[in-house]
Design a protein around this motif. Sequence first.
Motif, PDB file in Angstrom:
ATOM      1  N   ASN A   1       0.790  -1.227   0.000  1.00 12.51           N
ATOM      2  CA  ASN A   1       0.000   0.000   0.000  1.00 12.51           C
ATOM      3  C   ASN A   1       0.824   1.278   0.000  1.00 12.51           C
ATOM      4  O   ASN A   1       0.265   2.367   0.011  1.00 12.51           O
ATOM      5  N   GLY A   2       2.147   1.157  -0.011  1.00 12.64           N
ATOM      6  CA  GLY A   2       3.005   2.337   0.033  1.00 12.64           C
ATOM      7  C   GLY A   2       2.955   3.129  -1.259  1.00 12.64           C
ATOM      8  O   GLY A   2       2.549   2.628  -2.312  1.00 12.64           O
ATOM      9  N   SER A   3       3.402   4.358  -1.201  1.00  9.67           N
ATOM     10  CA  SER A   3       3.362   5.254  -2.358  1.00  9.67           C
ATOM     11  C   SER A   3       4.439   4.926  -3.395  1.00  9.67           C
ATOM     12  O   SER A   3       4.467   5.506  -4.469  1.00  9.67           O
ATOM     13  N   HIS A   4       5.310   3.977  -3.088  1.00 16.08           N
ATOM     14  CA  HIS A   4       6.427   3.628  -3.968  1.00 16.08           C
ATOM     15  C   HIS A   4       6.077   2.533  -4.966  1.00 16.08           C
ATOM     16  O   HIS A   4       6.902   2.155  -5.783  1.00 16.08           O
ATOM     17  N   GLY A   5       4.859   1.988  -4.920  1.00 11.31           N
ATOM     18  CA  GLY A   5       4.426   0.932  -5.839  1.00 11.31           C
ATOM     19  C   GLY A   5       4.722  -0.450  -5.297  1.00 11.31           C
ATOM     20  O   GLY A   5       5.758  -0.679  -4.694  1.00 11.31           O
ATOM     21  N   ASN A   6       3.809  -1.374  -5.494  1.00 15.68           N
ATOM     22  CA  ASN A   6       3.931  -2.739  -4.985  1.00 15.68           C
ATOM     23  C   ASN A   6       4.917  -3.533  -5.855  1.00 15.68           C
ATOM     24  O   ASN A   6       4.630  -3.822  -7.009  1.00 15.68           O
ATOM     25  N   PRO A   7       6.083  -3.927  -5.294  1.00 16.78           N
ATOM     26  CA  PRO A   7       7.077  -4.636  -6.089  1.00 16.78           C
ATOM     27  C   PRO A   7       6.867  -6.156  -6.153  1.00 16.78           C
ATOM     28  O   PRO A   7       7.621  -6.854  -6.827  1.00 16.78           O
ATOM     29  N   LEU A   8       5.859  -6.697  -5.457  1.00 18.80           N
ATOM     30  CA  LEU A   8       5.746  -8.146  -5.285  1.00 18.80           C
ATOM     31  C   LEU A   8       5.182  -8.939  -6.466  1.00 18.80           C
ATOM     32  O   LEU A   8       5.708 -10.014  -6.771  1.00 18.80           O
ATOM     33  N   PRO A   9       4.127  -8.499  -7.146  1.00 22.39           N
ATOM     34  CA  PRO A   9       3.571  -9.334  -8.213  1.00 22.39           C
ATOM     35  C   PRO A   9       4.605  -9.713  -9.269  1.00 22.39           C
ATOM     36  O   PRO A   9       5.235  -8.856  -9.884  1.00 22.39           O
ATOM     37  N   GLY A  10       4.811 -11.016  -9.433  1.00 24.34           N
ATOM     38  CA  GLY A  10       5.737 -11.530 -10.423  1.00 24.34           C
ATOM     39  C   GLY A  10       7.214 -11.401 -10.079  1.00 24.34           C
ATOM     40  O   GLY A  10       8.074 -11.739 -10.890  1.00 24.34           O
ATOM     41  N   ALA A  11       7.535 -10.939  -8.878  1.00 22.64           N
ATOM     42  CA  ALA A  11       8.931 -10.673  -8.504  1.00 22.64           C
ATOM     43  C   ALA A  11       9.720 -11.939  -8.211  1.00 22.64           C
ATOM     44  O   ALA A  11       9.183 -12.934  -7.736  1.00 22.64           O
ATOM     45  N   ARG A  12      11.011 -11.850  -8.483  1.00 23.26           N
ATOM     46  CA  ARG A  12      11.979 -12.834  -7.999  1.00 23.26           C
ATOM     47  C   ARG A  12      12.485 -12.283  -6.670  1.00 23.26           C
ATOM     48  O   ARG A  12      13.002 -11.165  -6.617  1.00 23.26           O
ATOM     49  N   VAL A  13      12.308 -13.055  -5.596  1.00 22.60           N
ATOM     50  CA  VAL A  13      12.592 -12.594  -4.240  1.00 22.60           C
ATOM     51  C   VAL A  13      13.794 -13.321  -3.664  1.00 22.60           C
ATOM     52  O   VAL A  13      13.922 -14.538  -3.803  1.00 22.60           O
ATOM     53  N   LEU A  14      14.645 -12.569  -2.981  1.00 30.55           N
ATOM     54  CA  LEU A  14      15.792 -13.107  -2.262  1.00 30.55           C
ATOM     55  C   LEU A  14      15.562 -12.852  -0.776  1.00 30.55           C
ATOM     56  O   LEU A  14      15.342 -11.715  -0.366  1.00 30.55           O
ATOM     57  N   ASP A  15      15.579 -13.918   0.023  1.00 29.35           N
ATOM     58  CA  ASP A  15      15.363 -13.823   1.471  1.00 29.35           C
ATOM     59  C   ASP A  15      16.682 -14.173   2.158  1.00 29.35           C
ATOM     60  O   ASP A  15      17.036 -15.344   2.283  1.00 29.35           O
ATOM     61  N   LEU A  16      17.446 -13.133   2.556  1.00 25.95           N
ATOM     62  CA  LEU A  16      18.743 -13.327   3.209  1.00 25.95           C
ATOM     63  C   LEU A  16      18.555 -13.465   4.715  1.00 25.95           C
ATOM     64  O   LEU A  16      17.749 -12.754   5.301  1.00 25.95           O
ATOM     65  N   PHE A  17      19.352 -14.334   5.345  1.00 29.81           N
ATOM     66  CA  PHE A  17      19.179 -14.688   6.758  1.00 29.81           C
ATOM     67  C   PHE A  17      17.746 -15.184   6.923  1.00 29.81           C
ATOM     68  O   PHE A  17      16.994 -14.733   7.783  1.00 29.81           O
ATOM     69  N   ALA A  18      17.342 -16.119   6.076  1.00 34.18           N
ATOM     70  CA  ALA A  18      15.943 -16.512   5.923  1.00 34.18           C
ATOM     71  C   ALA A  18      15.314 -17.109   7.177  1.00 34.18           C
ATOM     72  O   ALA A  18      14.100 -17.012   7.349  1.00 34.18           O
ATOM     73  N   GLY A  19      16.079 -17.730   8.051  1.00 30.92           N
ATOM     74  CA  GLY A  19      15.541 -18.241   9.316  1.00 30.92           C
ATOM     75  C   GLY A  19      14.480 -19.300   9.138  1.00 30.92           C
ATOM     76  O   GLY A  19      14.773 -20.450   8.856  1.00 30.92           O
ATOM     77  N   THR A  20      13.217 -18.917   9.259  1.00 28.19           N
ATOM     78  CA  THR A  20      12.095 -19.849   9.086  1.00 28.19           C
ATOM     79  C   THR A  20      11.537 -19.807   7.669  1.00 28.19           C
ATOM     80  O   THR A  20      10.734 -20.658   7.303  1.00 28.19           O
ATOM     81  N   GLY A  21      11.925 -18.793   6.902  1.00 27.94           N
ATOM     82  CA  GLY A  21      11.401 -18.618   5.550  1.00 27.94           C
ATOM     83  C   GLY A  21      10.081 -17.870   5.501  1.00 27.94           C
ATOM     84  O   GLY A  21       9.494 -17.714   4.434  1.00 27.94           O
ATOM     85  N   ALA A  22       9.616 -17.367   6.642  1.00 28.07           N
ATOM     86  CA  ALA A  22       8.298 -16.720   6.702  1.00 28.07           C
ATOM     87  C   ALA A  22       8.195 -15.499   5.789  1.00 28.07           C
ATOM     88  O   ALA A  22       7.159 -15.299   5.145  1.00 28.07           O
TER      89      ALA A  22
END
Length: 191
Positions: free
Chosen positions: A42-63
Amino acid sequence: MRIVGGRLRGLRLADLGEGDLAAHLRPTTDRVRESIFNLLINGSHGNPLPGARVLDLFAGTGALGLEALSHGAAEVTFVDDGAKAHALIRQNVDKARAGDLTRLIRRDATKLGPVRGPGFGVVFLDPPYGQGRGEAALASALQGGWLAPGATVIWEESRAPLLPAALTLLDRRSYGETVVTLARLVPSDLG
């Protein structure tokens, strides 16, 4: 711990309790995770998630990565060097039935080396608090080409981190003992 929104909303993840200090596992609370994703979506910077390739560093549980999948990310790569973290991530990926959309790398996030393939458009960074490992991991990711031009970085820390010159601050919020910094990789001038 559960997925707080999107198509997997309500999915219960593997129970870690209050965390595992010996393994440096400190899961992001549901409340903070929900706030992070509300800020992203909902931020003013635009939603980057749809279709994104995501990197989760120090992923822990992966949540965080699984929450991104729930909100429309195309794929997630989890990076963590802990055996307990790997077992938890595998368990949670299985619960989400997301094995074909995820990759798990057992590596120190501060020593990534060069990326194989294209960079990632969204990067979650949730290092052990107060150890400077977030700065080292981000420097390693930038040096190795892990961030795509214009990538969004979401960084959890106990204090406001010092952003490298390659990133511009989009937003910063405090949630109790957690400071969430949202930044974007400034595309380099190819001109």
